[in-house]
Design an enzyme around this catalytic site. Structure first.
Site, mmCIF file in Angstrom:
data_model
loop_
_atom_site.group_PDB
_atom_site.id
_atom_site.type_symbol
_atom_site.label_atom_id
_atom_site.label_comp_id
_atom_site.label_asym_id
_atom_site.label_seq_id
_atom_site.Cartn_x
_atom_site.Cartn_y
_atom_site.Cartn_z
ATOM 1 N N HIS A 82 0.860 -1.186 0.000
ATOM 2 C CA HIS A 82 0.000 0.000 0.000
ATOM 3 C C HIS A 82 0.897 1.237 0.000
ATOM 4 O O HIS A 82 1.841 1.317 0.801
ATOM 5 C CB HIS A 82 -0.891 -0.015 1.243
ATOM 6 C CG HIS A 82 -1.812 1.152 1.302
ATOM 7 N ND1 HIS A 82 -2.942 1.248 0.506
ATOM 8 C CD2 HIS A 82 -1.765 2.290 2.029
ATOM 9 C CE1 HIS A 82 -3.540 2.393 0.749
ATOM 10 N NE2 HIS A 82 -2.853 3.047 1.666
ATOM 11 N N GLU A 126 8.701 0.895 -2.619
ATOM 12 C CA GLU A 126 7.861 -0.309 -2.739
ATOM 13 C C GLU A 126 8.677 -1.440 -3.351
ATOM 14 O O GLU A 126 8.593 -2.592 -2.924
ATOM 15 C CB GLU A 126 6.631 -0.025 -3.622
ATOM 16 C CG GLU A 126 5.674 0.981 -3.018
ATOM 17 C CD GLU A 126 4.439 1.198 -3.884
ATOM 18 O OE1 GLU A 126 3.949 0.247 -4.504
ATOM 19 O OE2 GLU A 126 3.962 2.348 -3.958
#
Ligand code: GRF
Length: 223
Positions: A112, A177
């Site tokens: 996320h 990420e």
């Protein structure tokens, strides 16, 4: 060598997280292999990346199913047929139901692009800027039956800059990420993730950071 974790990746978009995981599998920095890539979107760049890497991939289009549950059952069937150990949501833009959750208990991860529990949901880079947050980042967590609420495995922090746009902040976060998702997968592969209620304990522990961050930097002497 220990057996590799068999990953089933679900992706809806461009697939840069998928690519990062493919790359780390290929260079053997994680003990995992992607055995199936599924997209709900026939146009997903993620499918093209899977094809380029020679990975089995399927489009299972949610529009062909009458309910979320019947769609998730199709995912479960495909993932089980491929003997998947770990389901990795990599930009999978669908809410999942207990049909999928119960088939892979504590074996579904998501990434996320915010520091949960701040800014769950969609358009979170924009929300962080609008809120005036000084830091944002990304979170890898196990998926539970809430939206972006599952136990947190690893987070990375980035500063939010005064002149950031949604795009510049998203790019800064995306870079992180690509670092932390393979790391979380490797911890899973090593059997080092232990769930204690909401907390994920990593055993043996990894070195925590040794300093706090401030944004802006603190310039008051003596502090
Ligand atoms: C990432 O920012 C991820 O955190 C979010 O959707 C985006 C997917 O990007 N869930 P990509 O498809 O991996 O490039």
């Amino acid at each position: 060598m220990a057996q590799k974790v068999r990953i089933g990746a679900l992706a809806s978009g461009g697939g840069t997280n998928l690519q990062a995981i493919i790359d780390r599998c290929l260079d053997h920095s994680i003990d995992a292999e992607i055995v199936l890539v599924i997209s709900n979107n026939p146009e997903a760049g993620a499918l093209e990346r899977a094809r380029q890497a020679g990975l089995p991939c399927r489009c299972i289009n949610h529009r062909d199913y009458e309910s979320r549950e019947s769609y998730d059952q199709a995912l479960v069937d495909a993932l089980q047929e491929a003997h998947v150990d770990l389901v990795v949501l990599a930009g999978f833009m669908r809410l999942i139901t207990p049909v999928l959750l119960d088939a892979f208990p504590v074996r579904i991860m998501n990434i996320h692009p915010a520091l949960l529990p701040a800014f769950p949901g969609l358009h979170v880079q924009r929300k962080a800027i609008e809120y005036g947050a000084r830091f944002s980042g990304c979170t890898v967590h196990f998926v539970d039956n809430g939206v972006d609420t599952g136990p947190i495995i690893i987070q990375a922090v980035v500063p939010v800059l005064d002149d950031d746009t949604e795009a510049t902040l998203a790019a800064r976060i995306l870079k992180q990420e690509h670092r932390i998702y393979p790391q979380a997968i490797q911890l899973f592969a090593q059997g080092r993730l232990h769930i204690e209620g909401r907390r994920v304990r990593i055993l043996p522990p990894l070195t925590p950071p040794d300093s706090a961050l401030t944004n802006p930097s603190v310039e008051v002497p003596g502090t």
